[in-house]
Each structure stands twice: as structure tokens, then as C-alpha cells.
Enzyme design. Structure first.
Site, short mmCIF file in Angstrom:
data_model
loop_
_atom_site.label_atom_id
_atom_site.label_comp_id
_atom_site.label_asym_id
_atom_site.label_seq_id
_atom_site.Cartn_x
_atom_site.Cartn_y
_atom_site.Cartn_z
N LEU B 34 -43.39 -14.59 -68.44
CA LEU B 34 -43.47 -13.44 -68.44
C LEU B 34 -42.83 -12.29 -68.87
CD1 LEU B 34 -46.96 -12.05 -67.63
CD2 LEU B 34 -46.84 -12.63 -69.62
N GLY B 35 -41.75 -12.38 -67.52
CA GLY B 35 -40.23 -11.36 -68.18
C GLY B 35 -40.05 -11.71 -66.53
N GLY B 40 -36.91 -9.80 -59.30
CA GLY B 40 -37.83 -11.18 -59.44
C GLY B 40 -38.60 -11.53 -61.11
N VAL B 42 -42.05 -12.76 -63.49
CA VAL B 42 -43.17 -12.25 -63.26
C VAL B 42 -43.72 -13.21 -64.08
CG1 VAL B 42 -45.25 -10.93 -63.66
CG2 VAL B 42 -43.27 -9.71 -63.41
N ASP B 146 -38.41 5.58 -62.24
CA ASP B 146 -37.65 5.02 -62.80
C ASP B 146 -38.41 4.50 -64.56
OD1 ASP B 146 -35.91 2.79 -64.63
OD2 ASP B 146 -36.24 0.93 -62.79
N1 LIG Z 1 -48.95 -6.40 -65.13
C1 LIG Z 1 -47.99 -7.12 -65.91
N2 LIG Z 1 -49.23 -7.42 -67.05
C2 LIG Z 1 -48.11 -7.82 -67.76
N3 LIG Z 1 -47.09 -8.46 -67.83
C3 LIG Z 1 -46.18 -7.56 -66.89
C4 LIG Z 1 -46.86 -7.35 -66.03
N4 LIG Z 1 -45.62 -7.34 -65.33
C5 LIG Z 1 -44.75 -7.83 -65.45
N5 LIG Z 1 -44.73 -7.95 -66.53
C6 LIG Z 1 -43.76 -8.59 -68.08
O1 LIG Z 1 -42.38 -9.13 -67.13
C7 LIG Z 1 -41.50 -8.34 -67.16
C8 LIG Z 1 -40.81 -8.54 -65.95
O2 LIG Z 1 -41.32 -7.33 -64.50
P1 LIG Z 1 -40.99 -5.82 -63.71
O3 LIG Z 1 -40.42 -5.08 -64.98
O4 LIG Z 1 -42.57 -5.88 -63.47
O5 LIG Z 1 -39.74 -6.87 -63.06
P2 LIG Z 1 -38.46 -6.11 -62.63
O6 LIG Z 1 -37.78 -7.62 -61.94
O7 LIG Z 1 -39.09 -4.99 -61.55
O8 LIG Z 1 -37.51 -5.35 -63.83
P3 LIG Z 1 -37.02 -4.69 -63.38
O9 LIG Z 1 -35.26 -4.98 -63.53
O10 LIG Z 1 -37.06 -3.67 -64.59
O11 LIG Z 1 -37.03 -3.94 -61.88
C9 LIG Z 1 -41.80 -6.79 -67.54
O12 LIG Z 1 -41.23 -6.25 -68.23
C10 LIG Z 1 -42.87 -7.45 -68.22
O13 LIG Z 1 -42.84 -7.84 -69.66
#
Ligand SMILES: Nc1ncnc2c1ncn2[C@@H]1O[C@H](COP(=O)(O)OP(=O)(O)OP(=O)(O)O)[C@@H](O)[C@H]1O
Lengths: 244, 327
Positions: B34-35, B40, B42, B146
Site C-alpha cells: 500500500l505504501g 517501514g 504497509v 505529524d
Molecule cells: N490503515 C491503512 N489503510 C490504508 N492505507 C494505509 C493504511 N496505513 C497506511 N497506509 C498506506 O501506506 C502508506 C505508508 O504508511 P505510513 O504513513 O503509516 O508509513 P510510515 O512509514 O509511518 O510513513 P511516514 O514516513 O509518513 O512516517 C500511507 O501513505 C498509505 O498510503
């Protein structure tokens, strides 16, 4: 409430050492003394000198700290992030040592079941927020750093702002290397916050030497001197506080 | 931070792969990524016939800390916009042990592209929804930290704002865990990074400003608030919200509830101003359209008609939403 103190050396440089002792060995020595060495490497866009960057990673690894290589414009956010993460890492290490003492041998936080880990993480977070921090900042002011120093200055003020938002106390001091007569020059002595650094980096060296190793040695001495004066060994305090 | 290869492989799952939790034994079939972010990755995954989001972190510590926040924040009464927490576990692969946690999959589109393609009233609506949730979160003793468009999603039927990424959520009184410069009052020289409601409200104001300046802008030697307000003045679509943004970045609001009230007021005023002119223009258009339509219509009028329909549709929805929000 008395709290433990985390002691760090923050090294900001753009290249490779070329004089005196091996900085990687000196970082290992710092670690032996209970300090952690974090390194921020500043790189020019499109020019990543392999050798310098490898040294940066090695210094941090042997110094038990973190390293990050960034462009000058990303400096502020990186400096505060590395400092806070390194603090958490140090505390995490202390908690792990405790776990080993209680549960024996090879156990670490990561080996516990998720729910217990979560509770411990709360303790780590709590300590990261409330413990004191002594941070000695060591800035490379060799000729190639000249254009980057305004950014360094900005990043250090920003770091002070971030740390000031914590509950624990902070103490900073600032040194530059190479110094005029010795390896390092003191720019700011221990202070609870960095307010204005205007003119702090005025006197730049134009010699071609970068004595990173000797600079770290000096930094260790400065920390030791303060440690002797200040309250006693703090890891013991951590342990009492957490009561694990 | 660069990871070693083995570390990278440890959290690199492939579509179709089934991961089984070491402690709780639940199984998750990976569908796709997803991203990816600083913490890390997702993944979208399936378990027991339902879709879930699985977050794998480079460090086990980050998983513990995010889960802790999600769990505790979800206890706050009435909070509804975050993903619900489902499971946390470790998975052992040939590359090592990796921690992960499972949360509700929020199926939505990214916030900024969505609001940019819509009238500025949508910005107000979603901001009001967000402020409603922040108000409760703050009352429960938590600060989002954030806040940025990347951490917001819009789901459909009805359009609803949701947030993801609990990584920045900080206990009130502590120092903000994670932030992004553009939305950070510290960056703009307008305060420290202590977790308190006004920290979030500053970010909400910047979120609105970001709508008019999608590529954002950097600080100058000018005072932060002065420069930002200059930018707001230069963007007509932000004018209805000028007072809200100003009070937000000057941190004059006592709480998110007050700010929400002001956003709703701006929306109501905007609507009142818009209605008469819409009716007037519609009348004009009818008169003009009659002959023009016979001659197959020019692109100009067609475009304008499309525009008016959108406005009409939007303000219809707007009324429903305001009733929903206020009620
Ligand atoms: N519960 C969810 N449902 C759908 N998509 C999600 C969900 N959680 C995360 N994503 C997707 O995954 C991507 C990365 O998630 P997230 O921002 O939590 O990661 P991170 O590693 O904490 O990033 P950051 O660098 O912003 O801290 C998000 O931009 C979103 O597109």
C-alpha cells in the site's frame, strides 16, 4: 525527581579525516566511556564521495550511535531526529541489559511477547522524555564546510528548540575542528540552551587538515571532566527509576 | 537510514505470501504494497475474508510504540477517524524475525488531490471533521503531531476524512515525536515542539494553506506568521478562511472546538454569499442559453454550464454536510 543522563557526541562533517588517530578507534573508545557518537555527513548534491561516507558510518557504528548522510538543506530535521533516536537507542540498550540480568543470557526486548514489549516500550519512551542529555557538538570547519556553516548554525538552533520541548534537562557545548593552535577550539561552553550562534563560526581554518580522530579524543576528555563534576554514574539511576 | 540486505528481505513480502504470527497464530495473505515510509512498509492483506492493512517496521520498537498509541488513543471516547487496531505479532522467515501490526484497511483516496479538484468548501468540510476528532483526541490527552495531507485519506459514501499513521501521536506535555517542517510551528519560528493542542491547530491552519500551495514554500528571513499570511492573502481561494488560518497560526485558539466553530461559520457565510449570485447567474444563463443552445452551443457556455452545475451540486451537498456536522 533525579534522572539519568544520556551523553552524546554529535559530529558534523563533510568528508574524511586525514590527520591523527583513526576516528573509528576513537569512537570505540568513547563508547567504552559510556558515550555514544552520532555522525551527520553533509554531502553536495550529485557528489557523494564514497570514502568519506563510509568513514561516517563506521565512526557511528563503533561509537554505538547513529549516522545519516544528507544534503545541507535537510540538516535541521536530520540532526534532531538522529539525536532523539540515538537517545532512545541508548536507553533501549540499558533496558536490554536489565532484561538480561533478570531473565538471563540471551534475552532481549525483541524476544519478549508483543504485549510485554509494548509495556517496556512505554518505559523507554518515558525515559527518553525525562532523562537528561549532555551533548557535545563537534563541527568540522575545514575550508570545504564554509558554505554549509549557515545551515549547520540553523540546524543547531533547531535542535535546541526540539530538545527544549522535552521534560528532561539538556546541556550543550560546541567545539570546532581543526582548531587554531590545538586540534579543537571551544566555541560555546556547557549551556542549557543554544540561543544565538551568530558569529560562532567566524574564524575558519583554511588549512587542509581534518583531524577527526584527535577531535573525538578531545570531546571524550570534555565529557569526562563534566562527568566527574556532575552527579555520579547514571545508568544506576535508570535502573532504580525503572525498577525492572 | 539504509538497511542491510537481509533486513530488507525480512520485511519484503510478496503477493500471495501467507504470513503467520508467531505468538497469536493468525494468518495473513499478502495482496500488495500500500505504501512505504520512514518507519517501514504497509501491505494490503486478507484474513478470514476481510481486508486489513499490515504494517511492518524496520525496528520492532517502532511497532510496539505505534501499537501502544493506537490502542490507547482508541480508548478515547467518540474518536472515530483513525484506523482500528487488530493484531500485533512477529513473523519468522528464513531472513529473520520481523515485527508487524495489523489495523483496519482504510480504503480511500489521498487528501490533497481530492480537495484540489473540488471547490474550497470541501476544504472547510474536511477541516471541520478533522477538528472534531482532534478536539476529542486533545481532551483525551493526546496530540496528533505529524499532521499533513499524506496522513489523511478520503473515503466514500459519504465522503469522510480519515487519518492513518499514528507515528506522530504524542502524549500531551511531551515533545512531539514526529513532524514535517512545513506544518511545524518550530520550523516557522512560532513556538517550540511541546505537544499541546495549539501545536496541532497550527498544523491544521497550514494544511489549509497547503491547499493553495501544493508544492509548499520555504521560510524566508521574514517573520513566519507574516510571511504565511502574505501567502494566504495572495491566494483568493483561502480568503473565506483567512480569519481561521490567522488565528490558527497565531495560536489564538483555546481548543480545536473553537476553531471548528469558526470553520463552520466561514462555510455558512460563504454559502450565504454564494446563493444569491448563483441564482442570479442561473437566471442570466437561462436567458442566454435559449438561443445559443439552438445553434449547438459554444464551448464557452457549455463549460460555464458545467461549472454552474458543479457549484449547485456542491452547495447541495454542502447543506447536507453542514446539517450532518452541526447536528
Ligand atoms: N490503515 C491503512 N489503510 C490504508 N492505507 C494505509 C493504511 N496505513 C497506511 N497506509 C498506506 O501506506 C502508506 C505508508 O504508511 P505510513 O504513513 O503509516 O508509513 P510510515 O512509514 O509511518 O510513513 P511516514 O514516513 O509518513 O512516517 C500511507 O501513505 C498509505 O498510503
Amino acid at each position: 525527581m533525579s534522572q539519568g543522563t544520556v551523553r552524546q557526541i554529535l559530529l558534523i562533517t563533510d568528508g574524511c579525516s586525514n590527520a591523527g588517530e583513526d576516528p573509528v578507534a576513537m569512537a570505540a573508545m568513547a563508547r567504552e566511556e559510556g558515550l555514544s557518537v552520532n555522525v551527520i555527513g553533509i554531502t553536495n548534491e550529485g557528489d557523494e564521495s564514497e570514502r568519506g561516507m563510509e568513514e561516517i558510518t563506521q565512526i557511528a557504528q563503533s561509537g554505538g550511535g547513529m549516522s545519516e548522510v544528507v544534503y545541507a538543506r535537510q540538516l535541521s530535521q536530520t540532526v534532531q531526529m538522529v539525536t532523539k533516536k540515538a537517545m532512545t537507542q541508548t536507553i533501549h540498550g540499558v533496558v536490554n541489559r536489565e532484561i538480561r540480568q533478570i531473565l538471563g543470557t540471551k534475552q532481549e526486548m525483541e524476544d519478549l511477547e508483543p504485549e510485554k514489549r509494548e509495556e517496556l516500550m512505554e518505559v523507554v519512551d518515558e525515559l527518553g522524555e525525562t532523562s537528561n542529555l549532555d551533548i557535545l557538538i563537534l563541527v568540522d570547519t575545514s575550508a570545504s564546510m564554509k558554505t554549509k556553516l549557515p545551515r549547520v548554525q540553523e540546524a543547531l538552533l533547531d535542535l535546541s528548540l526540539s530538545l527544549r520541548s522535552r521534560e528532561g534537562e539538556n546541556h550543550f557545548c560546541l567545539y570546532s575542528f581543526p582548531g587554531k593552535r590545538s586540534h579543537v577550539d571551544k566555541l560555546v561552553s556547557w549551556t542549557p540552551q543554544l540561543d544565538s550562534l551568530k558569529g560562532a563560526f567566524k574564524k575558519l581554518s583554511s588549512s587542509g587538515i581534518t583531524p577527526t580522530g584527535p577531535a573525538i579524543t578531545e570531546a571524550i576528555k570534555v565529557h569526562m571532566k563534566r562527568m566527574k563534576k556532575g552527579p555520579s554514574d547514571n545508568e544506576r539511576l535508570f535502573i532504580e527509576e525503572t525498577g525492572i | 537510514m539504509k538497511d542491510s540486505l537481509s533486513k530488507k528481505q525480512a520485511y519484503n513480502f510478496t503477493p500471495g505470501q501467507v504470513i503467520t504470527g508467531k505468538w497469536h497464530g493468525n494468518k495473513y495473505r499478502i495482496i500488495r504494497i500500500l505504501g512505504e515510509g520512514a518507519i517501514g512498509r504497509v501491505y494490503l492483506a486478507q484474513t478470514g475474508g476481510r481486508l486489513v492493512a499490515v504494517k511492518v517496521a524496520r525496528q520492532a520498537m517502532s511497532v510496539s510504540s505505534e501499537v501502544n498509541v493506537l490502542r490507547r488513543v482508541s480508548k478515547v471516547q467518540g474518536l472515530s477517524l483513525g484506523p482500528s487496531f487488530l493484531d500485533m505479532d512477529d513473523v519468522v522467515t528464513s531472513h529473520g524475525t520481523t515485527s508487524f501490526y495489523v489495523m483496519e484497511f482504510i480504503q480511500g483516496q489521498p487528501f490533497m488531490p481530492f480537495v484540489i479538484n473540488k471547490g474550497s468548501e470541501w476544504l472547510g468540510l474536511f477541516t471541520a471533521q478533522l477538528l472534531g476528532d482532534l478536539h476529542k483526541m486533545h481532551a483525551g490527552g493526546w496530540i496528533f503531531g505529524d499532521l499533513k495531507p499524506e496522513n489523511l485519506l478520503i473515503t466514500k459514501q459519504p465522503y469522510q476524512l480519515r487519518w492513518i499513521d499514528p507515528g506522530g501521536i504524542t502524549k500531551a506535555g511531551r515533545s512531539i515525536k514526529e513532524y514535517t517542517e512545513y506544518f511545524d510551528r518550530g520550523y516557522w519560528g512560532e513556538g517550540d515542539r511541546k505537544a499541546e493542542p495549539s501545536y496541532d491547530l497550527f498544523a491544521v491552519a497550514m494544511l489549509m494553506v497547503n491547499r493553495a500551495y501544493p508544492s509548499r514554500f520555504r521560510k524566508t528571513s521574514q517573520k513566519g506568521t507574516d510571511y504565511i499570511l502574505e501567502k494566504v492573502t495572495g491566494a483568493p481561494l483561502l480568503h473565506p478562511y483567512f480569519t481561521v488560518i490567522k488565528k490558527g497560526i497565531e495560536q489564538k485558539y483555546e481548543d480545536a472546538g473553537q476553531m471548528k466553530e469558526d470553520v463552520l461559520m466561514a462555510l455558512r457565510n460563504q454559502k450565504r454569499a454564494a446563493v444569491p449570485s448563483r441564482l442570479k447567474r442561473k437566471a442570466v444563463l437561462k436567458k442566454r442559453n435559449a438561443p445559443v443552445n439552438k445553434t449547438a452551443g459554444t464551448p464557452v457556455t457549455r463549460e460555464r454550464k458545467g461549472y454552474l452545475e458543479t457549484v449547485f451540486f456542491a452547495s447541495f451537498l454542502l447543506t447536507i454536510y453542514i446539517l450532518y456536522l452541526v447536528g
